[in-house]
Design a protein around this motif. Structure first.
Motif, PDB file in Angstrom:
ATOM      1  N   LYS A   1      -7.348  -6.220   0.382  1.00 51.64           N
ATOM      2  CA  LYS A   1      -6.754  -7.556   0.246  1.00 51.64           C
ATOM      3  C   LYS A   1      -7.635  -8.643   0.855  1.00 51.64           C
ATOM      4  O   LYS A   1      -7.836  -9.697   0.254  1.00 51.64           O
ATOM      5  CB  LYS A   1      -5.360  -7.582   0.866  1.00 51.64           C
ATOM      6  N   ASP A   2      -8.162  -8.399   2.053  1.00 52.10           N
ATOM      7  CA  ASP A   2      -8.987  -9.409   2.736  1.00 52.10           C
ATOM      8  C   ASP A   2     -10.281  -9.747   2.002  1.00 52.10           C
ATOM      9  O   ASP A   2     -10.928 -10.744   2.311  1.00 52.10           O
ATOM     10  CB  ASP A   2      -9.318  -8.953   4.160  1.00 52.10           C
ATOM     11  N   ASP A   3     -10.643  -8.935   1.017  1.00 49.92           N
ATOM     12  CA  ASP A   3     -11.835  -9.230   0.219  1.00 49.92           C
ATOM     13  C   ASP A   3     -11.560 -10.261  -0.875  1.00 49.92           C
ATOM     14  O   ASP A   3     -12.484 -10.703  -1.564  1.00 49.92           O
ATOM     15  CB  ASP A   3     -12.396  -7.941  -0.393  1.00 49.92           C
ATOM     16  N   ASN A   4     -10.274 -10.619  -1.050  1.00 50.56           N
ATOM     17  CA  ASN A   4      -9.863 -11.706  -1.952  1.00 50.56           C
ATOM     18  C   ASN A   4     -10.275 -11.515  -3.413  1.00 50.56           C
ATOM     19  O   ASN A   4     -10.666 -12.469  -4.086  1.00 50.56           O
ATOM     20  CB  ASN A   4     -10.398 -13.053  -1.431  1.00 50.56           C
ATOM     21  N   MET A   5     -10.117 -10.285  -3.909  1.00 46.44           N
ATOM     22  CA  MET A   5     -10.412 -10.024  -5.319  1.00 46.44           C
ATOM     23  C   MET A   5      -9.145  -9.858  -6.159  1.00 46.44           C
ATOM     24  O   MET A   5      -9.224  -9.731  -7.377  1.00 46.44           O
ATOM     25  CB  MET A   5     -11.270  -8.755  -5.443  1.00 46.44           C
ATOM     26  N   GLY A   6      -7.972  -9.799  -5.525  1.00 49.73           N
ATOM     27  CA  GLY A   6      -6.727  -9.666  -6.267  1.00 49.73           C
ATOM     28  C   GLY A   6      -6.323  -8.236  -6.566  1.00 49.73           C
ATOM     29  O   GLY A   6      -5.284  -7.996  -7.184  1.00 49.73           O
ATOM     30  N   PHE A   7      -7.129  -7.266  -6.175  1.00 50.98           N
ATOM     31  CA  PHE A   7      -6.816  -5.843  -6.330  1.00 50.98           C
ATOM     32  C   PHE A   7      -7.574  -5.096  -5.238  1.00 50.98           C
ATOM     33  O   PHE A   7      -8.462  -5.650  -4.591  1.00 50.98           O
ATOM     34  CB  PHE A   7      -7.226  -5.328  -7.719  1.00 50.98           C
ATOM     35  N   SER A   8      -7.203  -3.837  -5.015  1.00 48.60           N
ATOM     36  CA  SER A   8      -7.982  -3.010  -4.104  1.00 48.60           C
ATOM     37  C   SER A   8      -8.531  -1.822  -4.880  1.00 48.60           C
ATOM     38  O   SER A   8      -7.985  -1.418  -5.912  1.00 48.60           O
ATOM     39  CB  SER A   8      -7.159  -2.559  -2.889  1.00 48.60           C
ATOM     40  N   PHE A   9      -9.646  -1.269  -4.381  1.00 45.49           N
ATOM     41  CA  PHE A   9     -10.347  -0.174  -5.038  1.00 45.49           C
ATOM     42  C   PHE A   9     -10.639   0.899  -4.007  1.00 45.49           C
ATOM     43  O   PHE A   9     -11.189   0.606  -2.940  1.00 45.49           O
ATOM     44  CB  PHE A   9     -11.651  -0.675  -5.660  1.00 45.49           C
ATOM     45  N   HIS A  10     -10.253   2.134  -4.331  1.00 43.41           N
ATOM     46  CA  HIS A  10     -10.364   3.239  -3.385  1.00 43.41           C
ATOM     47  C   HIS A  10     -10.978   4.453  -4.072  1.00 43.41           C
ATOM     48  O   HIS A  10     -10.757   4.670  -5.264  1.00 43.41           O
ATOM     49  CB  HIS A  10      -8.989   3.688  -2.884  1.00 43.41           C
ATOM     50  N   ILE A  11     -11.674   5.267  -3.306  1.00 47.19           N
ATOM     51  CA  ILE A  11     -12.062   6.602  -3.743  1.00 47.19           C
ATOM     52  C   ILE A  11     -11.202   7.562  -2.923  1.00 47.19           C
ATOM     53  O   ILE A  11     -11.264   7.588  -1.699  1.00 47.19           O
ATOM     54  CB  ILE A  11     -13.557   6.886  -3.522  1.00 47.19           C
ATOM     55  N   THR A  12     -10.369   8.310  -3.646  1.00 41.20           N
ATOM     56  CA  THR A  12      -9.389   9.180  -3.006  1.00 41.20           C
ATOM     57  C   THR A  12      -9.681  10.624  -3.358  1.00 41.20           C
ATOM     58  O   THR A  12      -9.948  10.942  -4.519  1.00 41.20           O
ATOM     59  CB  THR A  12      -7.965   8.794  -3.460  1.00 41.20           C
ATOM     60  N   THR A  13      -9.619  11.480  -2.349  1.00 39.54           N
ATOM     61  CA  THR A  13      -9.740  12.917  -2.539  1.00 39.54           C
ATOM     62  C   THR A  13      -8.349  13.514  -2.415  1.00 39.54           C
ATOM     63  O   THR A  13      -7.664  13.302  -1.405  1.00 39.54           O
ATOM     64  CB  THR A  13     -10.670  13.540  -1.480  1.00 39.54           C
TER      65      THR A  13
ATOM     66  N   MET B   1     -10.783  10.856  -7.093  1.00 40.04           N
ATOM     67  CA  MET B   1     -10.158   9.868  -7.951  1.00 40.04           C
ATOM     68  C   MET B   1     -10.625   8.463  -7.557  1.00 40.04           C
ATOM     69  O   MET B   1     -10.743   8.161  -6.372  1.00 40.04           O
ATOM     70  CB  MET B   1      -8.645   9.933  -7.800  1.00 40.04           C
ATOM     71  N   ALA B   2     -10.864   7.623  -8.546  1.00 41.56           N
ATOM     72  CA  ALA B   2     -11.112   6.199  -8.330  1.00 41.56           C
ATOM     73  C   ALA B   2      -9.795   5.487  -8.628  1.00 41.56           C
ATOM     74  O   ALA B   2      -9.250   5.617  -9.727  1.00 41.56           O
ATOM     75  CB  ALA B   2     -12.220   5.697  -9.242  1.00 41.56           C
ATOM     76  N   CYS B   3      -9.271   4.751  -7.640  1.00 43.63           N
ATOM     77  CA  CYS B   3      -7.934   4.157  -7.739  1.00 43.63           C
ATOM     78  C   CYS B   3      -8.002   2.643  -7.564  1.00 43.63           C
ATOM     79  O   CYS B   3      -8.706   2.148  -6.684  1.00 43.63           O
ATOM     80  CB  CYS B   3      -7.020   4.729  -6.657  1.00 43.63           C
ATOM     81  N   VAL B   4      -7.248   1.947  -8.399  1.00 50.73           N
ATOM     82  CA  VAL B   4      -7.133   0.490  -8.303  1.00 50.73           C
ATOM     83  C   VAL B   4      -5.663   0.155  -8.102  1.00 50.73           C
ATOM     84  O   VAL B   4      -4.803   0.652  -8.829  1.00 50.73           O
ATOM     85  CB  VAL B   4      -7.664  -0.183  -9.589  1.00 50.73           C
ATOM     86  N   PHE B   5      -5.375  -0.693  -7.090  1.00 49.31           N
ATOM     87  CA  PHE B   5      -4.009  -1.123  -6.794  1.00 49.31           C
ATOM     88  C   PHE B   5      -3.865  -2.627  -6.956  1.00 49.31           C
ATOM     89  O   PHE B   5      -4.731  -3.395  -6.560  1.00 49.31           O
ATOM     90  CB  PHE B   5      -3.635  -0.778  -5.347  1.00 49.31           C
ATOM     91  N   ASN B   6      -2.729  -3.023  -7.529  1.00 49.61           N
ATOM     92  CA  ASN B   6      -2.344  -4.420  -7.631  1.00 49.61           C
ATOM     93  C   ASN B   6      -0.869  -4.514  -7.250  1.00 49.61           C
ATOM     94  O   ASN B   6      -0.058  -3.811  -7.860  1.00 49.61           O
ATOM     95  CB  ASN B   6      -2.573  -4.915  -9.057  1.00 49.61           C
ATOM     96  N   PRO B   7      -0.500  -5.335  -6.280  1.00 51.52           N
ATOM     97  CA  PRO B   7      -1.371  -6.131  -5.426  1.00 51.52           C
ATOM     98  C   PRO B   7      -2.241  -5.228  -4.547  1.00 51.52           C
ATOM     99  O   PRO B   7      -1.948  -4.048  -4.373  1.00 51.52           O
ATOM    100  CB  PRO B   7      -0.396  -6.964  -4.593  1.00 51.52           C
ATOM    101  N   PRO B   8      -3.290  -5.803  -3.987  1.00 55.13           N
ATOM    102  CA  PRO B   8      -4.221  -5.006  -3.188  1.00 55.13           C
ATOM    103  C   PRO B   8      -3.586  -4.513  -1.895  1.00 55.13           C
ATOM    104  O   PRO B   8      -2.704  -5.155  -1.327  1.00 55.13           O
ATOM    105  CB  PRO B   8      -5.360  -5.986  -2.894  1.00 55.13           C
TER     106      PRO B   8
END
Length: 134
Positions: free
Chosen positions: A31-43, A105-112
């Motif tokens: 969220k603090d990166d101000n892109m409107g979504f978050s991006f994670h690599i999850t095992t 897994m590559a995961c994108v969340f909205n909201p971040p």
């Protein structure tokens, strides 16, 4: 421009391990990166079998490696997960994720996400920055 790698993100406290031992998630964009979504690599660890219900977030999940399945609770339908598969929780779908072989897994969340979230007792992430461990 923001540039990060997995090692520096983990060293900065962006790698979260689930209290139940099912997964770890390196949160590369928050969220603090101000892109409107978050991006994670999850095992998702081999043998993991757990429910989630993201009531506050929409999520897209792309499998890079491993093997498993996702089951929608509403209808019991099971979808195989393998490299190249994406599943999209566009309706806050209550689901069960199973890993037959460890999955990356590559995961994108909205909201971040803020960064420290873990699943609450309903399998959701809260909208606050604090970790929830009920």
């Amino acid at each position: 421009m923001i540039v990060r790698d997995m090692e520096s993100a983990a060293a900065a406290g962006r790698k979260i391990v689930s209290p139940d031992g099912n997964w770890d998630s390196t949160r590369l964009l928050l969220k603090d990166d101000n892109m409107g979504f978050s991006f994670h690599i999850t095992t998702i660890y081999e043998g993991a079998d757990f429910g989630m219900h993201y009531q506050n977030h929409l999520e897209s999940v792309y499998c890079m490696s491993g093997e498993g399945e996702v089951e929608t609770v509403a209808d019991g339908k099971k979808y195989p997960i393998k490299p190249g598969t994406i599943y999209i929780l566009d309706k806050h779908d209550k689901h069960i994720l199973r890993a037959f072989k460890e999955m990356k897994m590559a995961c994108v969340f909205n909201p971040p996400l803020h960064g420290k979230e873990v699943h609450n007792k309903e399998g959701a992430y809260e909208l606050t920055a604090e970790a929830v461990t009920d």
